[in-house]
Design a protein around this motif. Structure first.
Motif, PDB file in Angstrom:
ATOM      1  N   ASN A   1       0.840  -1.187   0.000  1.00 37.92           N
ATOM      2  CA  ASN A   1       0.000   0.000   0.000  1.00 37.92           C
ATOM      3  C   ASN A   1       0.881   1.245   0.000  1.00 37.92           C
ATOM      4  OD1 ASN A   1       1.018   0.001   2.580  1.00 37.92           O
ATOM      5  ND2 ASN A   1      -0.874  -0.741   3.541  1.00 37.92           N
ATOM      6  N   ASP A   2       0.260   2.381   0.316  1.00 34.68           N
ATOM      7  CA  ASP A   2       1.036   3.629   0.324  1.00 34.68           C
ATOM      8  C   ASP A   2       2.151   3.593   1.362  1.00 34.68           C
ATOM      9  OD1 ASP A   2      -0.546   4.589  -1.667  1.00 34.68           O
ATOM     10  OD2 ASP A   2      -1.869   5.750  -0.349  1.00 34.68           O
ATOM     11  N   ASP A   3       1.869   2.993   2.533  1.00 36.42           N
ATOM     12  CA  ASP A   3       2.905   2.892   3.561  1.00 36.42           C
ATOM     13  C   ASP A   3       4.066   2.035   3.075  1.00 36.42           C
ATOM     14  OD1 ASP A   3       1.491   4.476   5.256  1.00 36.42           O
ATOM     15  OD2 ASP A   3       0.565   2.818   6.354  1.00 36.42           O
ATOM     16  N   TYR A   4       3.734   0.974   2.346  1.00 41.58           N
ATOM     17  CA  TYR A   4       4.768   0.091   1.816  1.00 41.58           C
ATOM     18  C   TYR A   4       5.677   0.854   0.848  1.00 41.58           C
ATOM     19  CZ  TYR A   4       6.934  -3.964  -0.400  1.00 41.58           C
ATOM     20  OH  TYR A   4       7.843  -4.877  -0.880  1.00 41.58           O
ATOM     21  N   ASP A   5       5.047   1.621  -0.038  1.00 41.45           N
ATOM     22  CA  ASP A   5       5.824   2.388  -1.011  1.00 41.45           C
ATOM     23  C   ASP A   5       6.693   3.440  -0.317  1.00 41.45           C
ATOM     24  OD1 ASP A   5       4.684   0.950  -3.054  1.00 41.45           O
ATOM     25  OD2 ASP A   5       3.092   2.413  -3.427  1.00 41.45           O
ATOM     26  N   GLU A   6       6.147   4.050   0.733  1.00 39.41           N
ATOM     27  CA  GLU A   6       6.921   5.066   1.473  1.00 39.41           C
ATOM     28  C   GLU A   6       8.135   4.445   2.144  1.00 39.41           C
ATOM     29  OE1 GLU A   6       6.348   8.164   5.236  1.00 39.41           O
ATOM     30  OE2 GLU A   6       4.595   7.186   4.327  1.00 39.41           O
ATOM     31  N   ILE A   7       7.935   3.264   2.751  1.00 41.18           N
ATOM     32  CA  ILE A   7       9.060   2.578   3.402  1.00 41.18           C
ATOM     33  C   ILE A   7      10.087   2.142   2.369  1.00 41.18           C
ATOM     34  CG2 ILE A   7       9.720   0.556   4.757  1.00 41.18           C
ATOM     35  CD1 ILE A   7       6.989   0.686   6.118  1.00 41.18           C
ATOM     36  N   ALA A   8       9.607   1.682   1.206  1.00 43.09           N
ATOM     37  CA  ALA A   8      10.513   1.244   0.151  1.00 43.09           C
ATOM     38  C   ALA A   8      11.359   2.410  -0.351  1.00 43.09           C
ATOM     39  CB  ALA A   8       9.721   0.630  -1.000  1.00 43.09           C
ATOM     40  N   ASP A   9      10.716   3.562  -0.542  1.00 44.21           N
ATOM     41  CA  ASP A   9      11.480   4.751  -0.978  1.00 44.21           C
ATOM     42  C   ASP A   9      12.496   5.170   0.082  1.00 44.21           C
ATOM     43  OD1 ASP A   9      10.044   4.802  -3.335  1.00 44.21           O
ATOM     44  OD2 ASP A   9       8.588   6.296  -2.617  1.00 44.21           O
ATOM     45  N   ARG A  10      12.067   5.119   1.341  1.00 40.14           N
ATOM     46  CA  ARG A  10      12.965   5.505   2.425  1.00 40.14           C
ATOM     47  C   ARG A  10      14.134   4.531   2.530  1.00 40.14           C
ATOM     48  NH1 ARG A  10       9.656   5.957   7.576  1.00 40.14           N
ATOM     49  NH2 ARG A  10       9.980   3.702   7.618  1.00 40.14           N
ATOM     50  N   PHE A  11      13.832   3.233   2.318  1.00 33.57           N
ATOM     51  CA  PHE A  11      14.881   2.218   2.342  1.00 33.57           C
ATOM     52  C   PHE A  11      15.914   2.476   1.250  1.00 33.57           C
ATOM     53  CE2 PHE A  11      16.329  -1.918   0.623  1.00 33.57           C
ATOM     54  CZ  PHE A  11      17.082  -2.338   1.695  1.00 33.57           C
ATOM     55  N   ALA A  12      15.440   2.831   0.060  1.00 35.44           N
ATOM     56  CA  ALA A  12      16.351   3.105  -1.045  1.00 35.44           C
ATOM     57  C   ALA A  12      17.199   4.347  -0.759  1.00 35.44           C
ATOM     58  CB  ALA A  12      15.562   3.294  -2.340  1.00 35.44           C
ATOM     59  N   ASP A  13      16.560   5.384  -0.198  1.00 31.65           N
ATOM     60  CA  ASP A  13      17.305   6.609   0.125  1.00 31.65           C
ATOM     61  C   ASP A  13      18.380   6.334   1.168  1.00 31.65           C
ATOM     62  OD1 ASP A  13      15.809   8.058  -1.657  1.00 31.65           O
ATOM     63  OD2 ASP A  13      14.398   8.818  -0.153  1.00 31.65           O
ATOM     64  N   ARG A  14      18.033   5.532   2.163  1.00 27.40           N
ATOM     65  CA  ARG A  14      18.993   5.261   3.226  1.00 27.40           C
ATOM     66  C   ARG A  14      20.148   4.402   2.727  1.00 27.40           C
ATOM     67  NH1 ARG A  14      14.679   4.818   8.268  1.00 27.40           N
ATOM     68  NH2 ARG A  14      14.992   6.978   8.947  1.00 27.40           N
ATOM     69  N   ARG A  15      19.872   3.482   1.840  1.00 29.81           N
ATOM     70  CA  ARG A  15      20.958   2.686   1.265  1.00 29.81           C
ATOM     71  C   ARG A  15      21.907   3.579   0.463  1.00 29.81           C
ATOM     72  NH1 ARG A  15      19.462  -2.579  -1.915  1.00 29.81           N
ATOM     73  NH2 ARG A  15      21.752  -2.581  -1.935  1.00 29.81           N
ATOM     74  N   HIS A  16      21.305   4.501  -0.303  1.00 24.70           N
ATOM     75  CA  HIS A  16      22.130   5.414  -1.099  1.00 24.70           C
ATOM     76  C   HIS A  16      22.973   6.324  -0.197  1.00 24.70           C
ATOM     77  CE1 HIS A  16      23.331   8.064  -4.362  1.00 24.70           C
ATOM     78  NE2 HIS A  16      22.908   9.094  -3.649  1.00 24.70           N
ATOM     79  N   THR A  17      22.343   6.847   0.880  1.00 23.39           N
ATOM     80  CA  THR A  17      23.077   7.710   1.816  1.00 23.39           C
ATOM     81  C   THR A  17      24.189   6.946   2.510  1.00 23.39           C
ATOM     82  OG1 THR A  17      21.085   9.028   2.207  1.00 23.39           O
ATOM     83  CG2 THR A  17      22.856   9.218   3.819  1.00 23.39           C
ATOM     84  N   ALA A  18      23.902   5.721   2.920  1.00 19.00           N
ATOM     85  CA  ALA A  18      24.911   4.898   3.593  1.00 19.00           C
ATOM     86  C   ALA A  18      26.081   4.604   2.659  1.00 19.00           C
ATOM     87  CB  ALA A  18      24.286   3.596   4.081  1.00 19.00           C
ATOM     88  N   LYS A  19      25.771   4.313   1.388  1.00 22.68           N
ATOM     89  CA  LYS A  19      26.822   4.026   0.413  1.00 22.68           C
ATOM     90  C   LYS A  19      27.707   5.255   0.193  1.00 22.68           C
ATOM     91  CE  LYS A  19      27.531   2.237  -4.269  1.00 22.68           C
ATOM     92  NZ  LYS A  19      26.851   1.746  -5.508  1.00 22.68           N
ATOM     93  N   THR A  20      27.071   6.440   0.080  1.00 27.91           N
ATOM     94  CA  THR A  20      27.835   7.676  -0.104  1.00 27.91           C
ATOM     95  C   THR A  20      28.704   7.963   1.119  1.00 27.91           C
ATOM     96  OG1 THR A  20      26.077   8.585  -1.509  1.00 27.91           O
ATOM     97  CG2 THR A  20      27.666  10.140  -0.561  1.00 27.91           C
ATOM     98  N   ALA A  21      28.119   7.787   2.311  1.00 31.54           N
ATOM     99  CA  ALA A  21      28.861   8.050   3.549  1.00 31.54           C
ATOM    100  C   ALA A  21      30.047   7.095   3.689  1.00 31.54           C
ATOM    101  CB  ALA A  21      27.935   7.932   4.754  1.00 31.54           C
ATOM    102  N   LYS A  22      29.865   5.840   3.290  1.00 29.40           N
ATOM    103  CA  LYS A  22      30.962   4.880   3.358  1.00 29.40           C
ATOM    104  C   LYS A  22      32.101   5.285   2.421  1.00 29.40           C
ATOM    105  CE  LYS A  22      30.180   0.472   3.398  1.00 29.40           C
ATOM    106  NZ  LYS A  22      29.628  -0.851   3.046  1.00 29.40           N
ATOM    107  N   SER A  23      31.731   5.759   1.220  1.00 32.91           N
ATOM    108  CA  SER A  23      32.759   6.206   0.269  1.00 32.91           C
ATOM    109  C   SER A  23      33.530   7.400   0.828  1.00 32.91           C
ATOM    110  CB  SER A  23      32.109   6.589  -1.066  1.00 32.91           C
ATOM    111  OG  SER A  23      31.450   5.480  -1.651  1.00 32.91           O
ATOM    112  N   ILE A  24      32.787   8.335   1.449  1.00 31.01           N
ATOM    113  CA  ILE A  24      33.445   9.494   2.057  1.00 31.01           C
ATOM    114  C   ILE A  24      34.362   9.054   3.194  1.00 31.01           C
ATOM    115  CG2 ILE A  24      33.057  11.612   3.378  1.00 31.01           C
ATOM    116  CD1 ILE A  24      30.480  12.013   1.797  1.00 31.01           C
ATOM    117  N   THR A  25      33.903   8.076   3.978  1.00 33.02           N
ATOM    118  CA  THR A  25      34.708   7.568   5.098  1.00 33.02           C
ATOM    119  C   THR A  25      36.033   7.002   4.602  1.00 33.02           C
ATOM    120  OG1 THR A  25      32.722   7.033   6.377  1.00 33.02           O
ATOM    121  CG2 THR A  25      34.767   5.946   7.022  1.00 33.02           C
ATOM    122  N   TYR A  26      35.963   6.140   3.592  1.00 35.98           N
ATOM    123  CA  TYR A  26      37.192   5.541   3.065  1.00 35.98           C
ATOM    124  C   TYR A  26      38.122   6.606   2.488  1.00 35.98           C
ATOM    125  CZ  TYR A  26      34.696   1.095   3.484  1.00 35.98           C
ATOM    126  OH  TYR A  26      34.007   0.006   3.959  1.00 35.98           O
ATOM    127  N   GLY A  27      37.530   7.517   1.701  1.00 33.92           N
ATOM    128  CA  GLY A  27      38.346   8.567   1.092  1.00 33.92           C
ATOM    129  C   GLY A  27      38.990   9.466   2.124  1.00 33.92           C
TER     130      GLY A  27
END
Length: 204
Positions: free
Chosen positions: A161-187
């Motif tokens: 439902n709408d809640d599912y889609d919202e959580i899915a979008d948030r999950f994708a955003d958080r994965r992207h943010t975590a990936k970017t933060a990890k790259s910054i950490t290593y660099g």
């Protein structure tokens, strides 16, 4: 309370009474002053620059050894006998160097000092990327943990439902943010390590 203040005052007075001061002036000014060294390493940062007040512990010695270094002028080493007064004064007129080889040696020592100081600055500033790396690492850890929670919520969801889609979008955003933060950490950590290593090498 008054007794404590009296004791502190007496201790301070006693400490000051055991110290003498040597005022060193040179012609010209801005000579590097090294204390207690007959042949100091001029690549090291001097303890004082003339004119300067040098504090001497009277209980240790009644004289002091000073070495003067001023590019373009002859190196001078003096053992100065302190007067009975609290403050002693000495004025040193430095002699210009007329031998080019000695001038070249002085310039080489100054170049070495500049290199060492630059290396120390790199080591000091290496803390900045390390701090950035720690901050980015904290953000990456936070976003990963939140993404795990969102993934569990998606697995436990019975319908989409709408809640599912919202959580899915948030999950994708958080994965992207975590990936970017990890790259910054290593660099950032690699940059900090590089600055620290280069600075360490140059400081010797």
């Amino acid at each position: 309370m008054r007794l404590v203040l009296i004791i502190l005052f007496a201790l301070c007075t006693h400490a000051l009474a055991e110290q003498k001061v040597l005022h060193v002036s040179t012609i010209p000014n801005h000579a590097d002053i090294y204390v207690g060294e007959i042949r100091p390493d001029h690549a090291k940062t001097p303890a004082f620059v003339s004119p300067a007040f040098i504090t001497v512990d009277e209980s240790e010695s009644r004289d002091i050894l000073i070495s003067l270094f001023n590019p373009g002028f002859t190196d001078t080493t003096l053992r100065v006998k302190l007067s009975d007064k609290d403050t002693s004064y000495i004025i040193v007129s430095q002699q210009p160097i007329v031998i080019n080889e000695l001038l070249d040696d002085q310039q080489a020592e100054l170049s070495k000092r500049s290199r060492k100081n630059f290396g120390k600055s790199l080591m000091k500033y290496s803390i900045i990327p390390f701090v950035v790396g720690l901050a980015a690492g904290g953000i990456a850890y936070y976003e990963i943990e939140k993404a795990k929670q969102d993934r569990r919520s998606l697995k436990n969801a019975s319908i989409k439902n709408d809640d599912y889609d919202e959580i899915a979008d948030r999950f994708a955003d958080r994965r992207h943010t975590a990936k970017t933060a990890k790259s910054i950490t290593y660099g950032a950590f690699l940059s900090g390590a590089a600055l620290l290593s280069i600075g360490f090498i140059l400081s010797f």
